[in-house]
Design an enzyme around this catalytic site. Sequence first.
Site: not given
Ligand code: DGL
Length: 272
Positions: A11-12, A74, A153, A187, A189
């Site tokens: 993931d990012s 992600c 984050e 997402c 996150h």
């Molecule tokens: N966790 C990520 C997603 O599912 C990316 C969040 C990001 O880097 O903007 O989209």
Amino acid sequence: MSSSNAIGVFDSGLGGLTAVKEFLHVLPNEEIIYFGDTGRVPYGTKSRDTIKKYSIQDTDFLLSHNVKMIVAACGTVSSVAGKMLEEKLGVPYTGVVNPTVFTAVKETVNGKIGVIGTPATVNSHSYRDRINKLNPDLKVFEQPCPLFVSLVENGIIHRDDQITRLVVKRYLSGLKESGVDTLILGCTHFPLLRDAIQDFMGDSVKLIDSGYETAVYAAKVLAEKNLLNDGGSPKAPSFFVSDTPDGFESVAGLFLGRDMEHTVTQIDIEQY
Ligand code: DGL
């Protein structure tokens, strides 16, 4: 390829850990190698070309560990680069969009599904198109929520936090008014904000989180390919990041419910 090789998850940043948590439950015999691109997060506000370039580097890093399967935990990568990765990687691959959509389509009763994600995910309309491919009669309401990623984050995730509540209200008011009964957390996150989102949307709205659905799907793929590890207890998961592990260790530890101190390794992702 041996069934004892690890599954690579990326993931990012921290968000993919929401999937790792589910993988550890659903596939307890599997070793997990996780990469969080914390030096370049967020992906969701970047261009398609940049997201694709980053995804190739991330998967090259995981392939250097001989992983038997790759999971883009992600929503952004799955939406923008999923097709490319599926064609390019020489190992089984899954993103989070398809497994999540299947569940949402099963769960909705009134036929109104909300999708929240990063701007890149929402602009790609990946979830909407997939939902309507399965059932063209379903109504899909999409909303980008870029600030959610920064909140997560930075660990600003508590349901009683004033800032969290304000941002949730700002982004989700329109979806609430549209009467969705199912909301896809598009997402990875966002499950970390689950309590605050549920408080605002109300208990009657079902939140669909990609982690569990994706882990179940990965288990199915590995079983089909005879790649499930049935050789006893696996090695502990390994965690890699592209920026300093400090902040990551504390938030990740909180989330995964284990002490992460000194277990996260920093790598130079630009060399892949
Ligand atoms: N966790 C990520 C997603 O599912 C990316 C969040 C990001 O880097 O903007 O989209």
